[in-house]
Design a protein around this motif. Structure first.
Motif, PDB file in Angstrom:
ATOM      1  N   SER A  89       0.814  -1.222   0.000  1.00 23.11           N
ATOM      2  CA  SER A  89       0.000   0.000   0.000  1.00 23.11           C
ATOM      3  C   SER A  89       0.847   1.271   0.000  1.00 23.11           C
ATOM      4  CB  SER A  89      -0.948   0.008   1.213  1.00 23.11           C
ATOM      5  OG  SER A  89      -0.224  -0.065   2.426  1.00 23.11           O
ATOM      6  N   TRP A  90       2.180   1.100  -0.116  1.00 24.00           N
ATOM      7  CA  TRP A  90       3.083   2.257  -0.186  1.00 24.00           C
ATOM      8  C   TRP A  90       4.012   2.126  -1.379  1.00 24.00           C
ATOM      9  CZ3 TRP A  90       2.549   6.466   2.847  1.00 24.00           C
ATOM     10  CH2 TRP A  90       1.782   6.329   4.011  1.00 24.00           C
ATOM     11  N   SER A  91       4.264   3.239  -2.021  1.00 23.80           N
ATOM     12  CA  SER A  91       5.223   3.305  -3.124  1.00 23.80           C
ATOM     13  C   SER A  91       6.434   4.104  -2.653  1.00 23.80           C
ATOM     14  CB  SER A  91       4.579   3.990  -4.333  1.00 23.80           C
ATOM     15  OG  SER A  91       5.561   4.393  -5.264  1.00 23.80           O
ATOM     16  N   LEU A  92       7.624   3.486  -2.648  1.00 28.83           N
ATOM     17  CA  LEU A  92       8.849   4.142  -2.196  1.00 28.83           C
ATOM     18  C   LEU A  92       9.785   4.348  -3.380  1.00 28.83           C
ATOM     19  CD1 LEU A  92      10.843   3.251   1.033  1.00 28.83           C
ATOM     20  CD2 LEU A  92      11.999   3.906  -1.059  1.00 28.83           C
ATOM     21  N   GLN A  93      10.183   5.602  -3.596  1.00 28.74           N
ATOM     22  CA  GLN A  93      11.057   5.925  -4.718  1.00 28.74           C
ATOM     23  C   GLN A  93      12.089   6.971  -4.302  1.00 28.74           C
ATOM     24  OE1 GLN A  93       7.779   7.204  -7.177  1.00 28.74           O
ATOM     25  NE2 GLN A  93       7.996   5.444  -8.532  1.00 28.74           N
ATOM     26  N   PHE A  94      13.164   7.040  -5.065  1.00 28.61           N
ATOM     27  CA  PHE A  94      14.161   8.094  -4.885  1.00 28.61           C
ATOM     28  C   PHE A  94      14.067   9.040  -6.082  1.00 28.61           C
ATOM     29  CE2 PHE A  94      15.710   5.581  -1.491  1.00 28.61           C
ATOM     30  CZ  PHE A  94      16.498   6.430  -0.703  1.00 28.61           C
ATOM     31  N   GLU A  95      13.939  10.329  -5.776  1.00 28.09           N
ATOM     32  CA  GLU A  95      13.786  11.328  -6.829  1.00 28.09           C
ATOM     33  C   GLU A  95      14.829  12.438  -6.679  1.00 28.09           C
ATOM     34  OE1 GLU A  95       9.697  12.598  -6.841  1.00 28.09           O
ATOM     35  OE2 GLU A  95       8.947  10.586  -7.248  1.00 28.09           O
ATOM     36  N   CYS A  96      14.764  13.438  -7.555  1.00 26.08           N
ATOM     37  CA  CYS A  96      15.716  14.562  -7.546  1.00 26.08           C
ATOM     38  C   CYS A  96      17.157  14.039  -7.580  1.00 26.08           C
ATOM     39  CB  CYS A  96      15.500  15.467  -6.340  1.00 26.08           C
ATOM     40  SG  CYS A  96      13.850  16.150  -6.219  1.00 26.08           S
ATOM     41  N   ALA A  97      17.461  13.272  -8.615  1.00 24.42           N
ATOM     42  CA  ALA A  97      18.791  12.670  -8.780  1.00 24.42           C
ATOM     43  C   ALA A  97      19.154  11.769  -7.602  1.00 24.42           C
ATOM     44  CB  ALA A  97      19.849  13.750  -8.972  1.00 24.42           C
ATOM     45  N   SER A  98      18.167  11.016  -7.113  1.00 21.57           N
ATOM     46  CA  SER A  98      18.317  10.057  -6.006  1.00 21.57           C
ATOM     47  C   SER A  98      18.717  10.713  -4.684  1.00 21.57           C
ATOM     48  CB  SER A  98      19.337   8.968  -6.364  1.00 21.57           C
ATOM     49  OG  SER A  98      18.881   8.220  -7.462  1.00 21.57           O
ATOM     50  N   LYS A  99      18.402  11.995  -4.548  1.00 19.42           N
ATOM     51  CA  LYS A  99      18.761  12.702  -3.315  1.00 19.42           C
ATOM     52  C   LYS A  99      17.600  12.767  -2.322  1.00 19.42           C
ATOM     53  CE  LYS A  99      22.269  15.683  -5.444  1.00 19.42           C
ATOM     54  NZ  LYS A  99      22.639  17.078  -5.792  1.00 19.42           N
ATOM     55  N   VAL A 100      16.391  12.490  -2.785  1.00 21.13           N
ATOM     56  CA  VAL A 100      15.205  12.605  -1.930  1.00 21.13           C
ATOM     57  C   VAL A 100      14.422  11.304  -1.948  1.00 21.13           C
ATOM     58  CG1 VAL A 100      13.112  13.916  -1.435  1.00 21.13           C
ATOM     59  CG2 VAL A 100      15.055  15.066  -2.482  1.00 21.13           C
TER      60      VAL A 100
END
Length: 273
Positions: free
Chosen positions: A222-233
């Motif tokens: 039920s959760w989507s976990l991702q790294f964004e902003c060039a893997s900084k966030v």
């Protein structure tokens, strides 16, 4: 998200399409400072926005000494004038679940009516449930907070007296820790903690592990976990309450969440996974 770093925080969740215009940001940065002073809050956070057909509700949350118990929710239409929401009681929650359906209108005084036919002995009796939209708004904000509000492990500490406060020494999760759901916790009264075995409790730190981990949520996925902003966030999105986005910048204390949506729960989630 904390009112002191609002513009910075909004940039980090912009990938979800949630943003405010310059006028709204400027109004919030001024009005939230005044709000904190007038209500004598220790801290004010911008909670998010619930979309209505005619008007949208901007939601702010004031917090006192105990970050979990001393919470008050307020709403605004113009990001300047704020109105206090009533606390969500059990009876109010029951009435809203029974009587309020469909989209929010955007009018706190709007009354929802629900007609139900109940069998009383040998005759039918019509029961009418009336609910004000202000009550529905208070219940919706309460339910979203209870079910999907998120904090990183270690961001808050619990004193021996039971007081929950911001952990001033929290420096952020490492990049490897931020990739695991176990290190993100529900910022609400724990429900699964008591179900843990004695062996599991032995690995916990009472001052830090007093909340439920997202990894224990049912249904799984039920959760989507991702790294964004060039893997900084690190960005977490709830699939149960679509519109809830949490961010955390690893190795820094920066974290927060925002909800922007129509205030309806995704009840089809178990069939989508």
């Amino acid at each position: 998200m904390d009112s002191n770093s609002l513009s910075y925080s909004l940039e980090l969740v912009a990938g979800s399409g949630y943003t405010l215009n310059v006028e709204q940001r400027t109004a919030l940065q001024t009005s939230l400072v005044i709000l904190q002073k007038n209500y004598k809050f220790d801290r004010v956070v911008f909670w998010g926005k619930i979309l209505g057909l005619n008007e949208d509700y901007f939601i702010a949350q004031g917090r006192g000494e105990d970050e979990m118990k001393d919470k008050k929710n307020l709403y605004s239409f113009n990001c300047m004038d704020w109105f206090l929401l009533p606390p969500a009681t059990d009876s109010m929650i029951e009435e809203v679940s029974r009587g309020a359906k469909g989209r929010f209108i955007g009018d706190p005084s709007h009354v929802y009516e629900h007609h139900e036919i109940l069998r009383q002995g040998k005759r039918d009796e019509e029961v009418v449930t009336k609910v004000k939209e202000e009550s529905r708004l208070a219940v919706t904000v309460h339910q979203i907070d209870e079910e999907v509000s998120v904090v990183p492990r270690g961001a808050f500490v619990k004193s021996p007296h039971g007081l929950v406060q911001v952990n001033r020494s929290f420096g952020g999760l490492s990049h490897s820790e931020a990739r695991k759901l176990d290190n993100f916790l529900h910022f609400s009264k724990p429900k699964n903690l008591k179900k843990k075995s004695i062996l599991e409790f032995g690995d916990l730190t009472p001052a830090l592990d007093f909340l439920d981990a997202l990894s224990d949520d049912i249904p799984k996925g039920s959760w989507s976990l991702q790294f964004e902003c060039a893997s900084k966030v690190c960005v977490l999105r709830s699939l149960l309450w679509l519109g809830l986005t949490f961010y955390h910048v690893p190795m820094t204390p920066q974290h927060g969440y925002i909800y922007v949506g129509d205030g309806t729960k995704n009840l089809d989630l178990p069939f989508m996974l």
